[in-house]
Design a protein around this motif. Sequence first.
Motif, PDB file in Angstrom:
ATOM      1  N   ASN A   1       2.232   1.787  -3.451  1.00 27.13           N
ATOM      2  CA  ASN A   1       1.176   2.301  -4.337  1.00 27.13           C
ATOM      3  C   ASN A   1       0.786   3.727  -3.990  1.00 27.13           C
ATOM      4  N   TYR A   2       0.725   4.016  -2.690  1.00 31.45           N
ATOM      5  CA  TYR A   2       0.370   5.366  -2.290  1.00 31.45           C
ATOM      6  C   TYR A   2       1.385   6.373  -2.837  1.00 31.45           C
TER       7      TYR A   2
ATOM      8  N   ASN B   1       0.860   6.709  -6.452  1.00 27.45           N
ATOM      9  CA  ASN B   1      -0.423   7.315  -6.837  1.00 27.45           C
ATOM     10  C   ASN B   1      -0.433   8.833  -6.734  1.00 27.45           C
TER      11      ASN B   1
ATOM     12  N   ASP C   1       0.830  -1.207   0.000  1.00 23.07           N
ATOM     13  CA  ASP C   1       0.000   0.000   0.000  1.00 23.07           C
ATOM     14  C   ASP C   1       0.863   1.254   0.000  1.00 23.07           C
TER      15      ASP C   1
HETATM   16  C1  LIG Z   1      -3.606   3.550  -6.088  1.00 19.75           C
HETATM   17  O1  LIG Z   1      -4.373   3.740  -7.269  1.00 19.75           O
HETATM   18  C2  LIG Z   1      -5.020   2.561  -7.740  1.00 19.75           C
HETATM   19  C3  LIG Z   1      -5.617   2.862  -9.093  1.00 19.75           C
HETATM   20  O2  LIG Z   1      -6.367   4.052  -9.048  1.00 19.75           O
HETATM   21  C4  LIG Z   1      -6.034   2.103  -6.697  1.00 19.75           C
HETATM   22  O3  LIG Z   1      -6.650   0.903  -7.144  1.00 19.75           O
HETATM   23  C5  LIG Z   1      -5.308   1.853  -5.393  1.00 19.75           C
HETATM   24  O4  LIG Z   1      -6.242   1.545  -4.386  1.00 19.75           O
HETATM   25  C6  LIG Z   1      -4.476   3.068  -4.961  1.00 19.75           C
HETATM   26  N1  LIG Z   1      -3.709   2.654  -3.808  1.00 19.75           N
HETATM   27  C7  LIG Z   1      -3.325   3.479  -2.832  1.00 19.75           C
HETATM   28  C8  LIG Z   1      -2.642   2.836  -1.676  1.00 19.75           C
HETATM   29  O5  LIG Z   1      -3.497   4.666  -2.872  1.00 19.75           O
END
Ligand SMILES: *[C@@H]1O[C@H](CO)[C@@H](O)[C@H](O)[C@H]1NC(C)=O
Length: 555
Positions: free
Chosen positions: A500-501, A504, A497
């Motif tokens: 990804n954060y 993102n 996470d």
């Molecule tokens: C990051 O972005 C993806 C695609 O929009 C989303 O599915 C995911 O939950 C996000 N993760 C975080 C940790 O922000």
Amino acid sequence: MVKLTSELKEYARRRATTGRYADNLEVDVLIVGAGFGGVYLLYELRKRGLNAAIYEAGTDLGGTWRWNRYPGARVDSEVPEYELSIPEVYKDWTWSTNYPNYQELRAYFDHVDAVLDIKKDCAFESVVVDAQFHEDEGKWHTKTEDGRTAKSKYLIVAAGFAAKRYIPDYKGLETFEGIMHHSSFWPEEGVDVKGKRCAVIGTGASGVQISQEWAPEVGSLKVFQRTPNLAVPMGKRPLSVEEQQNSKQWYHRLFELREHCFGGFLFTWSEKNTFDDNAEEREKYYRSLWDHGGFRFWLGNYKDMLFDEKANREAYNFWAKNTRNRIGDARLRDLLAPLEPPHPFGVKRPCLEQNYYEQFNRPNVDIVDIGANPIEEFTPKGIKTKDGTVHEFDVIAIATGFDITTGGMTNMGLRSIHGTTLKDEWKSAANTYLGTTVSGYPNMFHLYGPHGPTLLSNGPASVEVQGRWIVDAIQKAERENIKYIDPTPEATKEWKDRINYLSNISLFPTTKSTYMGGSLPGKAFEQVNYAGGIPAYVVEIREKLPGWKGFRVVK
Ligand SMILES: *[C@@H]1O[C@H](CO)[C@@H](O)[C@H](O)[C@H]1NC(C)=O
Ligand SMILES: Cc1cc2nc3c(=O)[nH]c(=O)nc-3n(C[C@H](O)[C@H](O)[C@H](O)COP(=O)(O)OP(=O)(O)OC[C@H]3O[C@@H](n4cnc5c(N)ncnc54)[C@H](O)[C@@H]3O)c2cc1C
């Protein structure tokens, strides 16, 4: 007919039967890979009294710089930031230029060996194809292609991000009758291209470097481009011995500084955002970064450049303006440096160039726009594109890159304690804890790979930050009489996470790129690097160590 080499395995050979080549090697730590990572780890482990050995697929030290011997192969991080911080090593070493080529980097590794005596603990041409941790015994059993097995309490994967080459599945590839190689498996003796009809497929860093090197020499050159490389000027210059010797007194400070800069270079983001400056001030600032050369225009720019689309567009416009005016032909200008960005600037790693764009002012150099007109098939004489044209060639360089970042780890036969393989587990998504460990693979560490700062950083800076953490973890486990550590699935999920954060909130997810897992068909589209920068990364991984936070610990 050509037989293209595409697998590390094809280089496996039993070189000797004694020492590190013995059939049943037993060591404390087995390292896979003898590039910056493996060398640094071996050095640090020895200092702590651990018995370590390296298995390396290649024929000698150097990793990347042993394999990537294609025409024009050259580093695009400056020295001295692109070298080891080990005083015994840098004390007596000087470079001829701030951006050395692969030959000079190989000489550097020879010097490293002369000073640190690394090779006595290496087995070369030793390709790891299988490895599993035995919980009862508390040991890894690691096998090589030629049938040897090594046992070790710890396994460290220092396989880099480019161990697995990627060659698209082109129809008829093997029917081509000329000379053809993947850039990263270029023959040691080179290829004579003087007066020849040549093609370069791909415009990543390797493709740009080959094109730049070949253009003045070949009969004709066609560069097959899908996406333009938003390359920036390198600023290469000669370095004198005096200049380097005089600054050595500061090197220990430089190597500290690089760990305090976002990308592990000796510069970092500006304090300002793009629109804190007016247009004139902005132009002046961009110009100063540009004229200095190197990655400053990328990771030393306004701090919102990789996060804000409008800010990014300003940087792109500056890049396009200053690149377009170097290209004479209007069609090529629009292909190489279009007015509309193909993607935000810097979300694909820009290449550094010396006179790449000027090469396209030669009458015998052209671009084949495979974005609009894809490759249909290879023929005995060359390459046929969708519009029906057959482009005839004597020599083809396949510069299509790698199964980037994860491919090394997923292609060495790693098996978990649950009986699964890493290859299968990571099909849908790569999962690590801290970018250094993987749940289900106890006492295994990796560096300069998935979920570290890796492709967003200067290699040696990442390698040292992660390498020290790994060696400290091993030393701590030894002191505490621990049999093994294994990161928990929960901690792994949290780290994912976090990865990804951080991604993102940036512009990276807007574009398919090496950062987002690369262009391999079917591979998960996801961030595979830690995008928070080296200083933040150091803090995050370090705070987990004292209490083994996120690990299951078995005594
Ligand atoms: C990051 O972005 C993806 C695609 O929009 C989303 O599915 C995911 O939950 C996000 N993760 C975080 C940790 O922000
Ligand atoms: C063409 C190219 C240019 C680059 N330019 C730069 C740059 O300018 N700046 C920068 O910071 N980084 C650059 N990099 C990244 C570069 O890889 C790192 O800077 C650095 O070399 C990483 O060192 P490493 O030891 O982690 O990995 P590598 O140098 O890649 O070494 C890994 C070694 O592991 C071995 N290995 C892998 N799998 C196996 C196996 N199964 N069995 C046995 N051995 C195995 C490989 O043979 C390889 O020798 C470049 C990479 C490439 C490919």
